[in-house]
Design a protein around this motif. Structure first.
Motif, PDB file in Angstrom:
ATOM      1  N   ILE A  19       0.830  -1.203   0.000  1.00 30.25           N
ATOM      2  CA  ILE A  19       0.000   0.000   0.000  1.00 30.25           C
ATOM      3  C   ILE A  19       0.864   1.252   0.000  1.00 30.25           C
ATOM      4  O   ILE A  19       0.650   2.181  -0.797  1.00 30.25           O
ATOM      5  CB  ILE A  19      -0.967   0.001   1.199  1.00 30.25           C
ATOM      6  CG1 ILE A  19      -2.023  -1.093   1.030  1.00 30.25           C
ATOM      7  CG2 ILE A  19      -1.647   1.368   1.332  1.00 30.25           C
ATOM      8  CD1 ILE A  19      -2.969  -1.227   2.218  1.00 30.25           C
ATOM      9  N   GLY A  20       1.846   1.327   0.877  1.00 27.97           N
ATOM     10  CA  GLY A  20       2.693   2.513   0.961  1.00 27.97           C
ATOM     11  C   GLY A  20       3.422   2.812  -0.333  1.00 27.97           C
ATOM     12  O   GLY A  20       3.308   3.919  -0.885  1.00 27.97           O
ATOM     13  N   PRO A  21       4.202   1.860  -0.868  1.00 27.44           N
ATOM     14  CA  PRO A  21       4.923   2.135  -2.118  1.00 27.44           C
ATOM     15  C   PRO A  21       3.999   2.457  -3.289  1.00 27.44           C
ATOM     16  O   PRO A  21       4.312   3.334  -4.107  1.00 27.44           O
ATOM     17  CB  PRO A  21       5.698   0.832  -2.371  1.00 27.44           C
ATOM     18  CG  PRO A  21       5.836   0.205  -1.029  1.00 27.44           C
ATOM     19  CD  PRO A  21       4.589   0.569  -0.281  1.00 27.44           C
ATOM     20  N   THR A  22       2.844   1.767  -3.374  1.00 24.08           N
ATOM     21  CA  THR A  22       1.943   2.008  -4.504  1.00 24.08           C
ATOM     22  C   THR A  22       1.277   3.372  -4.389  1.00 24.08           C
ATOM     23  O   THR A  22       1.169   4.112  -5.372  1.00 24.08           O
ATOM     24  CB  THR A  22       0.878   0.902  -4.585  1.00 24.08           C
ATOM     25  OG1 THR A  22       1.518  -0.375  -4.669  1.00 24.08           O
ATOM     26  CG2 THR A  22       0.000   1.094  -5.823  1.00 24.08           C
ATOM     27  N   PHE A  23       0.830   3.718  -3.186  1.00 20.43           N
ATOM     28  CA  PHE A  23       0.204   5.034  -3.002  1.00 20.43           C
ATOM     29  C   PHE A  23       1.206   6.144  -3.279  1.00 20.43           C
ATOM     30  O   PHE A  23       0.870   7.158  -3.912  1.00 20.43           O
ATOM     31  CB  PHE A  23      -0.358   5.138  -1.584  1.00 20.43           C
ATOM     32  CG  PHE A  23      -1.028   6.452  -1.286  1.00 20.43           C
ATOM     33  CD1 PHE A  23      -2.041   6.935  -2.093  1.00 20.43           C
ATOM     34  CD2 PHE A  23      -0.649   7.204  -0.182  1.00 20.43           C
ATOM     35  CE1 PHE A  23      -2.668   8.151  -1.822  1.00 20.43           C
ATOM     36  CE2 PHE A  23      -1.262   8.411   0.104  1.00 20.43           C
ATOM     37  CZ  PHE A  23      -2.269   8.886  -0.715  1.00 20.43           C
ATOM     38  N   TRP A  39      -6.677  13.732  -3.784  1.00 22.91           N
ATOM     39  CA  TRP A  39      -7.649  13.656  -2.698  1.00 22.91           C
ATOM     40  C   TRP A  39      -7.757  12.227  -2.188  1.00 22.91           C
ATOM     41  O   TRP A  39      -7.630  11.275  -2.956  1.00 22.91           O
ATOM     42  CB  TRP A  39      -9.028  14.105  -3.184  1.00 22.91           C
ATOM     43  CG  TRP A  39      -9.028  15.451  -3.823  1.00 22.91           C
ATOM     44  CD1 TRP A  39      -8.657  15.760  -5.105  1.00 22.91           C
ATOM     45  CD2 TRP A  39      -9.396  16.690  -3.214  1.00 22.91           C
ATOM     46  NE1 TRP A  39      -8.776  17.100  -5.329  1.00 22.91           N
ATOM     47  CE2 TRP A  39      -9.225  17.708  -4.178  1.00 22.91           C
ATOM     48  CE3 TRP A  39      -9.859  17.035  -1.943  1.00 22.91           C
ATOM     49  CZ2 TRP A  39      -9.507  19.040  -3.911  1.00 22.91           C
ATOM     50  CZ3 TRP A  39     -10.136  18.362  -1.683  1.00 22.91           C
ATOM     51  CH2 TRP A  39      -9.964  19.351  -2.659  1.00 22.91           C
ATOM     52  N   VAL A  40      -8.037  12.087  -0.898  1.00 23.64           N
ATOM     53  CA  VAL A  40      -8.410  10.798  -0.333  1.00 23.64           C
ATOM     54  C   VAL A  40      -9.737  10.964   0.392  1.00 23.64           C
ATOM     55  O   VAL A  40     -10.102  12.063   0.817  1.00 23.64           O
ATOM     56  CB  VAL A  40      -7.339  10.256   0.639  1.00 23.64           C
ATOM     57  CG1 VAL A  40      -6.041   9.972  -0.091  1.00 23.64           C
ATOM     58  CG2 VAL A  40      -7.105  11.208   1.810  1.00 23.64           C
ATOM     59  N   MET A  41     -10.476   9.858   0.500  1.00 22.70           N
ATOM     60  CA  MET A  41     -11.727   9.896   1.253  1.00 22.70           C
ATOM     61  C   MET A  41     -11.417   9.950   2.744  1.00 22.70           C
ATOM     62  O   MET A  41     -10.381   9.447   3.189  1.00 22.70           O
ATOM     63  CB  MET A  41     -12.569   8.657   0.950  1.00 22.70           C
ATOM     64  CG  MET A  41     -12.937   8.487  -0.501  1.00 22.70           C
ATOM     65  SD  MET A  41     -14.201   7.205  -0.761  1.00 22.70           S
ATOM     66  CE  MET A  41     -13.419   5.769  -0.045  1.00 22.70           C
ATOM     67  N   ASP A  42     -12.313  10.543   3.503  1.00 26.50           N
ATOM     68  CA  ASP A  42     -12.179  10.537   4.957  1.00 26.50           C
ATOM     69  C   ASP A  42     -13.092   9.457   5.500  1.00 26.50           C
ATOM     70  O   ASP A  42     -14.200   9.730   5.971  1.00 26.50           O
ATOM     71  CB  ASP A  42     -12.523  11.904   5.550  1.00 26.50           C
ATOM     72  CG  ASP A  42     -12.179  11.975   7.037  1.00 26.50           C
ATOM     73  OD1 ASP A  42     -11.259  11.252   7.456  1.00 26.50           O
ATOM     74  OD2 ASP A  42     -12.819  12.749   7.759  1.00 26.50           O
ATOM     75  N   HIS A  43     -12.616   8.215   5.407  1.00 25.58           N
ATOM     76  CA  HIS A  43     -13.362   7.068   5.925  1.00 25.58           C
ATOM     77  C   HIS A  43     -12.399   6.135   6.632  1.00 25.58           C
ATOM     78  O   HIS A  43     -11.187   6.146   6.374  1.00 25.58           O
ATOM     79  CB  HIS A  43     -14.092   6.334   4.808  1.00 25.58           C
ATOM     80  CG  HIS A  43     -15.298   7.055   4.300  1.00 25.58           C
ATOM     81  ND1 HIS A  43     -16.452   7.201   5.048  1.00 25.58           N
ATOM     82  CD2 HIS A  43     -15.537   7.697   3.134  1.00 25.58           C
ATOM     83  CE1 HIS A  43     -17.346   7.896   4.355  1.00 25.58           C
ATOM     84  NE2 HIS A  43     -16.814   8.221   3.194  1.00 25.58           N
ATOM     85  N   PHE A  44     -12.952   5.320   7.508  1.00 25.66           N
ATOM     86  CA  PHE A  44     -12.168   4.327   8.237  1.00 25.66           C
ATOM     87  C   PHE A  44     -12.466   2.912   7.735  1.00 25.66           C
ATOM     88  O   PHE A  44     -11.651   2.004   7.922  1.00 25.66           O
ATOM     89  CB  PHE A  44     -12.447   4.427   9.733  1.00 25.66           C
ATOM     90  CG  PHE A  44     -12.202   5.810  10.274  1.00 25.66           C
ATOM     91  CD1 PHE A  44     -10.941   6.386  10.194  1.00 25.66           C
ATOM     92  CD2 PHE A  44     -13.218   6.551  10.834  1.00 25.66           C
ATOM     93  CE1 PHE A  44     -10.697   7.661  10.688  1.00 25.66           C
ATOM     94  CE2 PHE A  44     -12.990   7.828  11.343  1.00 25.66           C
ATOM     95  CZ  PHE A  44     -11.727   8.388  11.261  1.00 25.66           C
ATOM     96  N   MET A  57      -8.480   0.593   4.005  1.00 25.28           N
ATOM     97  CA  MET A  57      -8.779   2.020   3.990  1.00 25.28           C
ATOM     98  C   MET A  57      -7.785   2.720   4.915  1.00 25.28           C
ATOM     99  O   MET A  57      -7.548   2.266   6.028  1.00 25.28           O
ATOM    100  CB  MET A  57     -10.218   2.294   4.442  1.00 25.28           C
ATOM    101  CG  MET A  57     -10.613   3.762   4.436  1.00 25.28           C
ATOM    102  SD  MET A  57     -10.354   4.584   2.846  1.00 25.28           S
ATOM    103  CE  MET A  57     -11.342   3.561   1.749  1.00 25.28           C
ATOM    104  N   LEU A  58      -7.208   3.822   4.447  1.00 27.45           N
ATOM    105  CA  LEU A  58      -6.221   4.563   5.217  1.00 27.45           C
ATOM    106  C   LEU A  58      -6.863   5.758   5.925  1.00 27.45           C
ATOM    107  O   LEU A  58      -7.799   6.359   5.404  1.00 27.45           O
ATOM    108  CB  LEU A  58      -5.102   5.078   4.309  1.00 27.45           C
ATOM    109  CG  LEU A  58      -4.304   4.031   3.528  1.00 27.45           C
ATOM    110  CD1 LEU A  58      -3.213   4.716   2.710  1.00 27.45           C
ATOM    111  CD2 LEU A  58      -3.704   2.983   4.457  1.00 27.45           C
ATOM    112  N   GLU A  59      -6.328   6.114   7.090  1.00 30.64           N
ATOM    113  CA  GLU A  59      -6.746   7.342   7.763  1.00 30.64           C
ATOM    114  C   GLU A  59      -6.274   8.527   6.913  1.00 30.64           C
ATOM    115  O   GLU A  59      -5.126   8.582   6.472  1.00 30.64           O
ATOM    116  CB  GLU A  59      -6.141   7.402   9.165  1.00 30.64           C
ATOM    117  CG  GLU A  59      -6.747   8.483  10.049  1.00 30.64           C
ATOM    118  CD  GLU A  59      -6.205   9.874   9.744  1.00 30.64           C
ATOM    119  OE1 GLU A  59      -7.001  10.828   9.723  1.00 30.64           O
ATOM    120  OE2 GLU A  59      -4.978   9.997   9.504  1.00 30.64           O
ATOM    121  N   ALA A  60      -7.170   9.483   6.705  1.00 32.46           N
ATOM    122  CA  ALA A  60      -6.983  10.477   5.652  1.00 32.46           C
ATOM    123  C   ALA A  60      -5.773  11.380   5.878  1.00 32.46           C
ATOM    124  O   ALA A  60      -4.960  11.576   4.962  1.00 32.46           O
ATOM    125  CB  ALA A  60      -8.256  11.327   5.524  1.00 32.46           C
TER     126      ALA A  60
END
Length: 302
Positions: A19-23, A39-44, A57-60
Motif C-alpha cells: 500500500i505505501g509504495p503504490t500510493f 484527494w483521499v476519502m475521509d473514511h475508516f 482504507m487509510l486514515e486520511a
C-alpha cells in the motif's frame, strides 16, 4: 480547466505491504501527469459501492502527510472530511499542519458525514442530520476564527473553545481553501456561499450540475457573495481509460468530451473518482493525451 484525482481504493496487488509504495507512486505519477490536486476519502471502512467494509482504507490525514512528503506541487485534500470524526480545532490543526509541511498545498475539504456503520463500529457518535449540519456550520466558523489569527473564545451550541490559538499559521493565504462537499440545496450550498472557497458536487449528469450551480448562484446573491470567486468542482466515478475504449472503458477522446461538457457549465476542476487508480497505465494516458487538452478548455464565465 483543471483535473484532480481521488484515491478511493487501496486493495493493491501484493497486499498490505504494497500500500505505501503504490500510493506513493500514484501520488508522484498524478503530479507528473499534470493533475492539479490529489484527494483521499475521509473514511475508516471502505464504503459502498467501492467495495466491502473489510477492504483496506487509510486514515486520511496520515495518508495526506505521506503524500505531501512524496510530492512537490500537487494540492492535497480530503474529499471530504466528516465533521463528526474530529473535534473542530483538532481538524483545523491537522489541516494547518499539512499546509505548513507541504509548503501551502492543503485544502480543508469538509462535509456533514453520512456513513453510520463506521461510526457505530468504531464508537464514534453519530448525531441526527440536523445536528450534524449545525456542527458543520460551527466548524466552519471555528476554522475562520482560528485562521484569522484571532485568539479568543468561541461559544456555539455544540462546541465551546476557550482560545482559538493556531500556531504556526497556515502558509496558504489567506488560509487553506475551504471546499464544502455535497449538493444539498437548502443548507450545503448555502454554507458554500457563506463560508466556502469551493464547492464539490456530483458530476455524472450535466443537467444536475447546471441546476446545482444555479442554486449556488442564488445563495450567493442572497449572501451578497460573488459567485465568480467560488471555485466550482465536480466529482465523478470515472471509468477506466484505455487507448481504444470499449468494454466498459472510455477512450481519451471520450474522456475529453465528458470533461468538455463540464467546462461549458462553468466547472473549474473535475476530480476523477477513479476506481482503477492502481492501473498506472491510465495515468500515462491522462498525462499524454487528456491533461494537455483539458488545460486548454475555456471554463464558462472565466
Amino acid at each position: 480547466m483543471r483535473l484532480g484525482l481521488q484515491v478511493n481504493m487501496f486493495d493493491y496487488p501484493g497486499g498490505d505491504s504494497e500500500i505505501g509504495p503504490t500510493f506513493a507512486r500514484i501520488a508522484r505519477e498524478a503530479e507528473a501527469a499534470g493533475m492539479a490536486s490529489l484527494w483521499v476519502m475521509d473514511h475508516f471502512f471502505q464504503i459502498p459501492p467501492n467495495g466491502a467494509a473489510e477492504e483496506p482504507m487509510l486514515e486520511a490525514y496520515t495518508a495526506l502527510g505521506y503524500a505531501a512528503a512524496m510530492t512537490e506541487t500537487i494540492k492535497l485534500g480530503t474529499m471530504v472530511a466528516s465533521v463528526t470524526y474530529r473535534q473542530p480545532a483538532v481538524l483545523i490543526k491537522a489541516v494547518t499542519t499539512l499546509d505548513v509541511l507541504s509548503s501551502g498545498r492543503a485544502y480543508l475539504g469538509i462535509g456533514a458525514g453520512w456513513f453510520e456503520r463506521e461510526h457505530v463500529g468504531l464508537g464514534i457518535p453519530f448525531p441526527p442530520l440536523k445536528d450534524r449540519f449545525e456542527q458543520l456550520e460551527e466548524t466552519l466558523q471555528i476554522a475562520q476564527q482560528m485562521w484569522s489569527g484571532t485568539v479568543g473564545p468561541y461559544q456555539g451550541k455544540h462546541y465551546q473553545l476557550a482560545e482559538t490559538l493556531c500556531r504556526p499559521m497556515p502558509l496558504s493565504r489567506p488560509h487553506p481553501p475551504i471546499l464544502i462537499g455535497g449538493s444539498g440545496e437548502r443548507k450545503t450550498l448555502r454554507f458554500v456561499a457563506r463560508y466556502g472557497d469551493a464547492c464539490n458536487i456530483r458530476g455524472e449528469d450535466p443537467a444536475v450540475v447546471q441546476h446545482k450551480l444555479d442554486v449556488l448562484r442564488g445563495h450567493c446573491e442572497a449572501e451578497s457573495r460573488s459567485y465568480d470567486e467560488i471555485q466550482k468542482t465536480t466529482l465523478r466515478a470515472f471509468p477506466r481509460v484505455t487507448r481504444g475504449g470499449g468494454g466498459g472503458t472510455v477512450s481519451p477522446a471520450e474522456a475529453i468530451e465528458i470533461l468538455g461538457r463540464l467546462a461549458e457549465l462553468g466547472v473549474d476542476e473535475h476530480i476523477l473518482g477513479w476506481h482503477s487508480v492502481g492501473d498506472l497505465d491510465g495515468l500515462e494516458l491522462f498525462a499524454n493525451q487528456i491533461v494537455p487538452q483539458v488545460a486548454t478548455m475555456t471554463v464558462a464565465g472565466r
